[in-house]
Design a protein around this motif. Structure first.
Motif, PDB file in Angstrom:
ATOM      1  N   GLU A 101       0.842  -1.196   0.000  1.00 46.57           N
ATOM      2  CA  GLU A 101       0.000   0.000   0.000  1.00 46.57           C
ATOM      3  C   GLU A 101       0.878   1.247   0.000  1.00 46.57           C
ATOM      4  O   GLU A 101       0.619   2.206  -0.728  1.00 46.57           O
ATOM      5  N   GLY A 102       1.934   1.211   0.788  1.00 37.88           N
ATOM      6  CA  GLY A 102       2.871   2.335   0.823  1.00 37.88           C
ATOM      7  C   GLY A 102       3.546   2.549  -0.511  1.00 37.88           C
ATOM      8  O   GLY A 102       3.706   3.681  -0.975  1.00 37.88           O
ATOM      9  N   GLN A 103       3.937   1.457  -1.171  1.00 40.26           N
ATOM     10  CA  GLN A 103       4.569   1.567  -2.477  1.00 40.26           C
ATOM     11  C   GLN A 103       3.601   2.150  -3.501  1.00 40.26           C
ATOM     12  O   GLN A 103       3.997   2.948  -4.351  1.00 40.26           O
ATOM     13  N   VAL A 104       2.341   1.755  -3.411  1.00 40.55           N
ATOM     14  CA  VAL A 104       1.319   2.290  -4.326  1.00 40.55           C
ATOM     15  C   VAL A 104       1.163   3.789  -4.093  1.00 40.55           C
ATOM     16  O   VAL A 104       1.095   4.574  -5.053  1.00 40.55           O
ATOM     17  N   GLU A 105       1.129   4.192  -2.815  1.00 45.62           N
ATOM     18  CA  GLU A 105       0.998   5.617  -2.498  1.00 45.62           C
ATOM     19  C   GLU A 105       2.190   6.414  -3.021  1.00 45.62           C
ATOM     20  O   GLU A 105       2.029   7.498  -3.579  1.00 45.62           O
ATOM     21  N   VAL A 106       3.378   5.877  -2.840  1.00 44.12           N
ATOM     22  CA  VAL A 106       4.584   6.565  -3.317  1.00 44.12           C
ATOM     23  C   VAL A 106       4.566   6.652  -4.838  1.00 44.12           C
ATOM     24  O   VAL A 106       4.865   7.699  -5.414  1.00 44.12           O
ATOM     25  N   GLN A 107       4.173   5.577  -5.513  1.00 39.96           N
ATOM     26  CA  GLN A 107       4.115   5.585  -6.972  1.00 39.96           C
ATOM     27  C   GLN A 107       3.090   6.605  -7.477  1.00 39.96           C
ATOM     28  O   GLN A 107       3.338   7.314  -8.450  1.00 39.96           O
ATOM     29  N   LYS A 108       1.943   6.698  -6.793  1.00 36.25           N
ATOM     30  CA  LYS A 108       0.933   7.697  -7.169  1.00 36.25           C
ATOM     31  C   LYS A 108       1.507   9.102  -7.025  1.00 36.25           C
ATOM     32  O   LYS A 108       1.311   9.954  -7.901  1.00 36.25           O
ATOM     33  N   ALA A 109       2.207   9.328  -5.912  1.00 38.97           N
ATOM     34  CA  ALA A 109       2.786  10.651  -5.678  1.00 38.97           C
ATOM     35  C   ALA A 109       3.844  10.972  -6.737  1.00 38.97           C
ATOM     36  O   ALA A 109       3.926  12.108  -7.208  1.00 38.97           O
ATOM     37  N   LEU A 110       4.641  10.002  -7.117  1.00 36.95           N
ATOM     38  CA  LEU A 110       5.648  10.229  -8.164  1.00 36.95           C
ATOM     39  C   LEU A 110       4.988  10.535  -9.506  1.00 36.95           C
ATOM     40  O   LEU A 110       5.488  11.350 -10.282  1.00 36.95           O
ATOM     41  N   ASN A 111       3.857   9.891  -9.774  1.00 39.33           N
ATOM     42  CA  ASN A 111       3.159  10.123 -11.042  1.00 39.33           C
ATOM     43  C   ASN A 111       2.497  11.491 -11.094  1.00 39.33           C
ATOM     44  O   ASN A 111       2.196  11.986 -12.175  1.00 39.33           O
ATOM     45  N   ILE A 112       2.258  12.107  -9.948  1.00 40.35           N
ATOM     46  CA  ILE A 112       1.654  13.441  -9.897  1.00 40.35           C
ATOM     47  C   ILE A 112       2.665  14.523 -10.280  1.00 40.35           C
ATOM     48  O   ILE A 112       2.285  15.583 -10.773  1.00 40.35           O
ATOM     49  N   LEU A 113       3.948  14.223 -10.092  1.00 42.34           N
ATOM     50  CA  LEU A 113       4.978  15.233 -10.364  1.00 42.34           C
ATOM     51  C   LEU A 113       4.924  15.696 -11.819  1.00 42.34           C
ATOM     52  O   LEU A 113       4.694  14.891 -12.721  1.00 42.34           O
ATOM     53  N   PRO A 114       5.171  16.985 -12.053  1.00 38.16           N
ATOM     54  CA  PRO A 114       5.312  17.463 -13.427  1.00 38.16           C
ATOM     55  C   PRO A 114       6.464  16.716 -14.104  1.00 38.16           C
ATOM     56  O   PRO A 114       7.422  16.309 -13.440  1.00 38.16           O
ATOM     57  N   GLU A 115       6.383  16.540 -15.394  1.00 38.24           N
ATOM     58  CA  GLU A 115       7.329  15.691 -16.123  1.00 38.24           C
ATOM     59  C   GLU A 115       8.793  16.095 -15.875  1.00 38.24           C
ATOM     60  O   GLU A 115       9.625  15.248 -15.599  1.00 38.24           O
ATOM     61  N   GLN A 116       9.092  17.381 -15.980  1.00 38.31           N
ATOM     62  CA  GLN A 116      10.483  17.835 -15.802  1.00 38.31           C
ATOM     63  C   GLN A 116      10.949  17.605 -14.371  1.00 38.31           C
ATOM     64  O   GLN A 116      12.064  17.144 -14.135  1.00 38.31           O
ATOM     65  N   SER A 117      10.103  17.901 -13.396  1.00 33.65           N
ATOM     66  CA  SER A 117      10.462  17.679 -11.993  1.00 33.65           C
ATOM     67  C   SER A 117      10.653  16.197 -11.714  1.00 33.65           C
ATOM     68  O   SER A 117      11.560  15.802 -10.981  1.00 33.65           O
ATOM     69  N   LYS A 118       9.809  15.381 -12.302  1.00 36.42           N
ATOM     70  CA  LYS A 118       9.917  13.935 -12.122  1.00 36.42           C
ATOM     71  C   LYS A 118      11.233  13.427 -12.699  1.00 36.42           C
ATOM     72  O   LYS A 118      11.931  12.624 -12.075  1.00 36.42           O
ATOM     73  N   ARG A 119      11.596  13.899 -13.885  1.00 38.92           N
ATOM     74  CA  ARG A 119      12.842  13.466 -14.524  1.00 38.92           C
ATOM     75  C   ARG A 119      14.057  13.903 -13.703  1.00 38.92           C
ATOM     76  O   ARG A 119      14.991  13.132 -13.506  1.00 38.92           O
ATOM     77  N   VAL A 120      14.031  15.142 -13.207  1.00 34.78           N
ATOM     78  CA  VAL A 120      15.128  15.632 -12.370  1.00 34.78           C
ATOM     79  C   VAL A 120      15.217  14.796 -11.097  1.00 34.78           C
ATOM     80  O   VAL A 120      16.299  14.391 -10.673  1.00 34.78           O
ATOM     81  N   PHE A 121      14.075  14.506 -10.488  1.00 28.89           N
ATOM     82  CA  PHE A 121      14.032  13.702  -9.271  1.00 28.89           C
ATOM     83  C   PHE A 121      14.610  12.307  -9.532  1.00 28.89           C
ATOM     84  O   PHE A 121      15.414  11.802  -8.746  1.00 28.89           O
ATOM     85  N   GLU A 122      14.222  11.694 -10.627  1.00 30.40           N
ATOM     86  CA  GLU A 122      14.724  10.352 -10.961  1.00 30.40           C
ATOM     87  C   GLU A 122      16.238  10.367 -11.152  1.00 30.40           C
ATOM     88  O   GLU A 122      16.943   9.484 -10.664  1.00 30.40           O
ATOM     89  N   LEU A 123      16.739  11.369 -11.872  1.00 30.35           N
ATOM     90  CA  LEU A 123      18.173  11.416 -12.133  1.00 30.35           C
ATOM     91  C   LEU A 123      18.983  11.718 -10.875  1.00 30.35           C
ATOM     92  O   LEU A 123      20.005  11.075 -10.625  1.00 30.35           O
ATOM     93  N   CYS A 124      18.540  12.698 -10.089  1.00 30.29           N
ATOM     94  CA  CYS A 124      19.306  13.102  -8.904  1.00 30.29           C
ATOM     95  C   CYS A 124      19.148  12.126  -7.743  1.00 30.29           C
ATOM     96  O   CYS A 124      20.128  11.715  -7.133  1.00 30.29           O
ATOM     97  N   VAL A 125      17.926  11.764  -7.435  1.00 27.08           N
ATOM     98  CA  VAL A 125      17.667  10.978  -6.227  1.00 27.08           C
ATOM     99  C   VAL A 125      17.747   9.479  -6.494  1.00 27.08           C
ATOM    100  O   VAL A 125      18.431   8.747  -5.785  1.00 27.08           O
ATOM    101  N   ILE A 126      17.079   9.024  -7.516  1.00 27.85           N
ATOM    102  CA  ILE A 126      17.017   7.585  -7.739  1.00 27.85           C
ATOM    103  C   ILE A 126      18.292   7.066  -8.406  1.00 27.85           C
ATOM    104  O   ILE A 126      18.840   6.054  -7.995  1.00 27.85           O
ATOM    105  N   GLU A 127      18.797   7.789  -9.419  1.00 26.75           N
ATOM    106  CA  GLU A 127      20.012   7.340 -10.097  1.00 26.75           C
ATOM    107  C   GLU A 127      21.279   7.890  -9.456  1.00 26.75           C
ATOM    108  O   GLU A 127      22.378   7.444  -9.760  1.00 26.75           O
TER     109      GLU A 127
END
Length: 177
Positions: A101-127
């Motif tokens: 349930e927590g993973q679903v909530e986090v995934q929903k929140a990530l999908n809400i991010l604007p595309e550019q912010s999401k890409r920056v977040f993925e590159l900086c934080v996740i990668e």
């Protein structure tokens, strides 16, 4: 000249050995690994031909130990994956449901991010890319990267309940640290 340099290094080693082990231990949380790092640095130092050109040898060694400790941590972390980190815990069926349930909530929140912010977040934080490298990849300025990252965290904080956001941060920290 070489014996004098070796005697100087030996004297500095004896004087600062415990201090350096504690410094490395503060990063590694393992005294045997910390001792290994300190000894490795000293061996590398003794094999260098230009050691006499180093102005502040204790400071140089301290920085070398810090960097070697951080490198040891980083190289050890590449082995673990986020999924493995989560599965390390012995969980019950109920806990697994809560985690999903927590993973679903986090995934929903990530999908809400604007595309550019999401890409920056993925590159900086996740990668784990640095701001400058992220800016180069996306063709934007470093300040724009910082802006989008700040915006992404603000949206995530707002859209995730405090417990999910805290869990999300812990997952990220445990993955990269």
């Amino acid at each position: 000249m070489k014996n004098q340099t070796e005697d100087t290094i030996r004297g500095i080693f004896i004087k600062h050995y415990q201090e350096w082990c504690v410094l490395s231990f503060s990063f590694l949380h393992s005294m045997p690994e910390a001792e290994d790092v300190v000894q490795d640095i000293m061996v590398k130092l003794l094999t260098r031909k230009d050691v006499h050109t180093i102005e502040n040898l204790p400071s140089y060694i301290r920085v070398s130990i810090k960097n070697a400790s951080l490198l040891k941590i980083k190289s050890g972390q590449k082995i673990r994956r986020l999924d493995e980190t989560v599965s390390l815990y012995d969980t019950s069926y109920e806990q697994e449901l809560i985690d999903k349930e927590g993973q679903v909530e986090v995934q929903k929140a990530l999908n809400i991010l604007p595309e550019q912010s999401k890409r920056v977040f993925e590159l900086c934080v996740i990668e784990g890319l640095q701001y400058k490298n992220t800016a180069d990849v996306l063709g934007i300025s470093t300040n724009t990267v910082k802006y989008h990252l700040k915006k992404a965290f603000k949206i995530l904080r707002h859209n995730l309940s405090s417990s999910y956001f805290f869990s999300f941060i812990i997952m990220i920290v445990s993955f990269f640290c």
